[in-house]
Design an enzyme around this catalytic site. Structure first.
Site, mmCIF file in Angstrom:
data_model
loop_
_atom_site.group_PDB
_atom_site.id
_atom_site.type_symbol
_atom_site.label_atom_id
_atom_site.label_comp_id
_atom_site.label_asym_id
_atom_site.label_seq_id
_atom_site.Cartn_x
_atom_site.Cartn_y
_atom_site.Cartn_z
ATOM 1 N N ASP A 211 32.103 -47.378 17.244
ATOM 2 C CA ASP A 211 31.791 -47.026 18.629
ATOM 3 C C ASP A 211 32.282 -45.657 19.056
ATOM 4 O O ASP A 211 31.959 -45.192 20.140
ATOM 5 C CB ASP A 211 32.388 -48.083 19.578
ATOM 6 C CG ASP A 211 31.718 -49.422 19.427
ATOM 7 O OD1 ASP A 211 30.521 -49.451 19.105
ATOM 8 O OD2 ASP A 211 32.395 -50.449 19.620
ATOM 9 N N GLU A 310 25.384 -53.709 23.702
ATOM 10 C CA GLU A 310 25.672 -55.146 23.797
ATOM 11 C C GLU A 310 26.618 -55.489 24.944
ATOM 12 O O GLU A 310 26.589 -56.607 25.455
ATOM 13 C CB GLU A 310 26.223 -55.677 22.475
ATOM 14 C CG GLU A 310 27.533 -55.054 22.044
ATOM 15 C CD GLU A 310 28.030 -55.619 20.731
ATOM 16 O OE1 GLU A 310 28.681 -54.864 19.993
ATOM 17 O OE2 GLU A 310 27.779 -56.799 20.425
#
Lengths: 438, 438, 438, 438
Positions: A211, A310
């Site tokens: 990330d 998400e």
């Protein structure tokens, strides 16, 4: 890329712990080697306004120590044994880092023994499924061509004293922990316990997160590879969307707490019309809500691409009861949630709609690292070894303002980079998607 | 690749319909062009045993007409208008085919006007969302670099007479329909109605199916591209599986009725341990059931890769009530079904398990065609044009025993190639995965 | 793809040699295995006109034996040792084939020992640079992800009796030779000498040629991968050409004697305006010469892409004195030759010209196999093992009319597939490039 | 990545020229837009030692103005016409930049007319081969998927006053010049002449160099794409090298004056044993010469990979007389030079050697931009537009310490980033290749 720079209080202690005393370290000369000394430091802040406060004061602006080969080293390479462990989710480049550490230890320092512990911290614990494997230049020779990690991985913490017992049993002098925020918390706990026990074991972290949200670190390996791979799904979603009258391509990407992958992939594939990230809450309903804006987009162009992280829409979906082994909270699937709500909305308005949902999931993290990431892994591994050999501990190797740096675990643990709503990336993204245009 | 060759009765009429009379056709000379005549034919069967019956009999073994440029053509290129339509799901290479048809019509025959109808058969109907676009060599110049179809697509049939009215209105002489089994059924219905109305309109099909299961056709475009792209997910699943103790990577791939993509992708990525396809029913439970075999595999190696076609396990999952616009039956998701049953099985045995599920979905069909498919599309398009110009109709262009061929729609409609349990592909696959070893 | 089918005299003996007598072979039962018997055969010819002659005669049309697992095998797997050697230039998929052979021998037959000889036939000779390496399922586990060959390779023949001495010394029962025409000539020489010496050693070939020009073989592994990779250079050449006024992108590709790579890459990247191959001589000068046609193309469009096979223009360039170790004649570089002549021509006419030359050379053969080739390699390896285990010898495994086949070395040695000027591929290519249009 | 930071004298004037007076600028409000003001600046230096001098002095350390949307703009969007030109060699991402400029002008400012001038500065001159093309959001919609530049390019300067006449004729307010050092020199000359003539035309540069060696700029677009593509040849060279006894793979890469591509590609493909760049002269002969070190490497491992930048070994090869249109000196081909000398050396020692030479040439620059570069291009384009709209001129948009910046042309023209022998990159590279080990 950084949404917000650390403030001063968070960086109160940027000094790196060093095992034992300085005078124990011995000179280790190498030909053709330029040495870095601890006074070489790079500013944490480099914007004029952040530095104004320090201009005419006695305060020194915060700086990170620059990484690299030191002339004096703490460990005796001929006797040193090292350990490596990879923790958490997979990330492109893990094997590159392992290989770089092993080759650097062997080629540059002559270290004879490196052990790879299996399946994350569990492999250092008394619960280990398998005995550690010996890593040699030969055994890691071509592992950088493979995705995943040859050491396996797992989530979740282990008891520091239990792990230290294993390290002592194997005579480990430096432990390299490759992982993210949770892994660094574990590394810090081990380092603290080592200190308490008065052991001469160094713990060096290498930041790993798909990330790219590790604090005090401009860039982490695997990120550009993940963005590239995510682009395949966005490209496919665009083709699907354009092939239908009122066609919608919906892509869900990794990013539980930060939207860096989603935002960068949307910038790289600028056909994206809506980019939804955890940092920017949005509403579904209402005149300015997401559904109304999607409807207007379709009225204009009859196709649209939506990319959603998400962790986006946390205000809309409910957290489920479960959490994963690392304690990360799990949410209801925002991708399927959006798909359903979009379908219902258009159905209720009797408007035609064709929606195609793509969730590339692990595809974007379990592929080979691209060249850019691969080179970065090589350099991270080399710098991690130099730090460990110099007796540094309780820290990780980072990258900041074009420099590899030493950062104390404590400066980053529990924090996370986030997309800044006023920052350049998000601003430019809004200009690209025009997603706030109603 | 073909599971079962057509039997004689199915091929009773392999002769191609020709519009009007032979003597209407006029000679159209082209320099450097070698012409093919209708007597050039290729055997349907080429195995010794299939041909024994014809050895000393008066029966001629069934043959397909070979495609290619004819010396005599039916239509006057200077007045001809053509139409193109793409139907059904996307497939890599659609734009390559469109481009090839347009360029061949223009460059080789001097046809001046080609119309592209939007969104499948709907675009030829009175329900069309958009007027057809004019396709020129310039407008299709670089479309082969893009995934999807510039014409859009849709599923489902339309009324033949309604579509014919549109064709007549636009003065279309040849209609090229790019699609699969349902599309060919529609093409046949149009051709029959045209015949009834005594019109001089040719209908030529180009087979399009990501699944490579069109009857009387060795190979369809986009298939190897889809297999390549599917390989990315299998590769990722393998990396994920190996990274965990008892790690399972589970990949679901397209393939509602046939397992060609799944089987070929498993051969190409031969790390696959279980390959599940619609043609080969299997049991979950019991000593020789899938779950027990997976358990044994994990006991031996502690990681496994499973690839499952979306239509596999039809005996296990229930068909839902819904069917899509083309009338295809929809089943419960076999991927999620397997994931859940595997998790429950290991939980009930208190064995550790890490399962990672990847569903690349549209990624494998909405990408650019690879070179192999791209070249194939170019040749298909050229042959389709030659067939249409020669006045052939109610047929599609196929590939058989290294020859491009003409096949009547009726020889293929409603049938489907399937993996043969005794055939080479499945036999070799079992040898590779060893999935039946208990 | 085949320019010319073999005539009957060339195939007079398509029967495969079998070591020893049939009754020596013993039944080797395997569960879930379907066996192939030697009567399963596929027609060499499948076109109507080629078969007319056999229709009402006693002559049987020529057929190839179909490959696959036999129920009776010649060698005792528990005692058998096998050898593998890779010869000639690299080709994508070599490691896939090696791996498939090793896994099939081990998993399907229980063979315990497989030796890999290094650096081609030299490695079987007394001149070997290195002792052979033992190949096990573990050691070949992931080699299919790597380009090249783990066994190394070399060109040139070795003395058969010298090599047989090595085979005998190591107790080799089956020798798998992976290579092209020269390699098969060597394999045949070894097989003949083995026969003379009355030894029970089988020699099985697997065809390897980047050029896809092996006789009696529809397709060889690595070809589609090479075409794909070649496409990158054509794409780049097109971008370079379009970026300049009178820009020319010139790409040279492998293909000394046949133009299959060049022709297929030009079909796959149909922006190519001139495709030059060894089979089709051309003139530079004159009104219809290449230079005049290029000039006219540039007048029309101001950019052009030329793809030339290294063996093209043999009538224009002189053969140099040298030949490589395999005896292949070397020619002056046609790419540089063309570049120079094009530059001079436009200079002499005082016309602006920007020419960019790209020679991807080994890039197109030393990359990983794509999925399509990788699956094909797997099947080739399995079939080669079945042939060897059945006691076949002096033959190679090929692919013909959708069947894997057994072909005697003698049927292919010294011959070569060529592009047929009247064949479909070349005809369609001319239609695509319009290169003969003046 | 920067070998040497600019010294103070070079940056004496970092202030950006602004057209006209500040009070002419008018406020241009946009919703959801955060504005940047000219006081937002980023330090040129961020290392402690570089900043010590400024600590207790009145001197302000040099800073770059931060790029981004300004609240007040100089031009009236409703009347503004803009021009774009691409100059010099191709680079991945050129079309991305063009597209970003056009979309930003149109979407964010409502500018109605953008002209693309063809083939570099020539297209703005009276010698233009073609009239400029109008660029609209529709016409640039999907150009970012194509390599090259839709505007074409050329090398070499044109007369400023001649170009200005064209700009005036078309009523251009902002000219965007995408190019490298020579292009910026041209841009500066135009800007100076504009100033002299008292015209209200802004000239904004976007740095483009495949070599990543533009001064005052951390990163240029296309670089990581080129490194990725170069990696394909290194990978192939490695496979070729390993396949032979004493196999050598030799790759030549772009890089006339700097070795960034070569060095990064060698780090990314760390199988490289010798990396030769223009900045580090080397000797062929002698005990510590390149040939002796190569010989020793082959004695140890019997294979080696060498990567050489085209400008390396300037001390060894002679400059030829020619220079290209931009005045760049041309050298004898170092790749072929090395190949020949290596062959002769081993021949003279009667040692076997197989050398494979790969020159990917334009392949590495004429491919599509990867995602990382593509996103960067998008941001560069947006920032260039913001700069131009604010009335800035005689400057280019750069990237420095994580900020997009404004840099005066004069600060960079005629300078070049170089690899620093003592810098991190080269030091780490030496540690990786071990190429100085004798």
């Amino acid at each position: 890329m950084d949404s917000k720079l650390p403030d001063q209080s968070e960086l109160s202690d940027l000094s790196i712990s060093v095992i034992g005393k300085a005078d124990i370290a011995t000179t280790f000369s190498r030909t053709n080697q330029k040495y870095v000394n601890d006074n070489e430091q790079v500013l944490v802040y480099s914007m004029r306004e952040d530095l104004e406060a320090y201009r005419h004061s006695e305060l020194t602006p915060p700086m990170f120590e620059v990484a690299g080969a030191r002339e004096k080293i703490f460990f005796d390479p001929s006797e040193l044994k090292c350990g490596i462990v990879t923790c958490g989710g997979l990330c492109p480049g893990l094997n590159d880092v392992i290989r770089s550490i092993v080759l650097t230890l062997s080629w540059q320092y002559g270290v004879k023994k490196v052990l790879g512990f299996y399946y994350g911290y569990e492999g250092i614990s008394s619960q280990a499924k398998k005995a550690p494997m010996e890593l040699t230049p030969d055994s890691v020779d071509d592992i950088h061509y493979d995705a995943g990690t040859i050491l396996g991985s797992s989530r979740g913490p282990q008891e520091p004293s239990d792990m230290i017992a294993t390290l002592v049993k194997h005579g480990i002098g430096i432990l390299f922990v490759i992982g993210g925020d949770g892994t660094f918390a574990g590394g810090h706990a081990i380092a603290q316990e080592i200190k308490k026990q008065g052991l001469a074991i160094s713990v060096i972290g290498i930041p790993k997160t798909i990330d790219n949200d590790i604090y005090c670190c401009d860039r982490t390996f695997g990120f550009t590879t993940a963005v590239e791979e995510a682009g395949r799904s966005i490209y496919a979603a665009h083709a699907e969307a354009k092939a239908a009258w009122n066609g919608v391509g919906l892509v869900k990407l990794m990013g539980r707490d930060s939207g860096f992958i989603t935002a960068y992939a949307s910038l790289a594939n600028s056909d994206v019309n809506f980019c939804l990230v955890p940092e920017m809450p949005f509403e579904l309903e209402g005149e300015c809500g997401f559904l109304a804006r999607l409807e207007k987009r379709l009225e204009r162009k009859h196709h649209a691409v939506i990319v959603v992280a998400e962790g986006a829409g946390g205000n809309l979906v409910k957290a489920t009861e479960k959490a994963d082994a690392s304690g990360n909270v799990k949410y209801q699937d925002i991708g399927l949630f959006l798909k359903e709500h979009i379908q219902n909305y258009f159905k209720s308005k009797s408007k035609p709609l064709t929606i195609k949902y793509i969730d590339p999931s692990y595809n974007i993290r379990s592929c080979r690292a691209n060249s850019f990431d691969s080179a970065f892994c090589l350099l991270l591994g080399q710098n991690a070894v130099h730090a460990g050999m110099a007796g540094k501990t309780d820290m990780f190797v980072a990258y900041w303002n074009k420099q590899f740096t030493h950062v104390p675990f404590t400066a980053a643990i529990g924090k996370r980079k986030k997309l800044d709503p006023d920052g350049e990336i998000w601003q430019m993204l809004l200009a690209t998607t025009k997603q706030l245009v109603v």
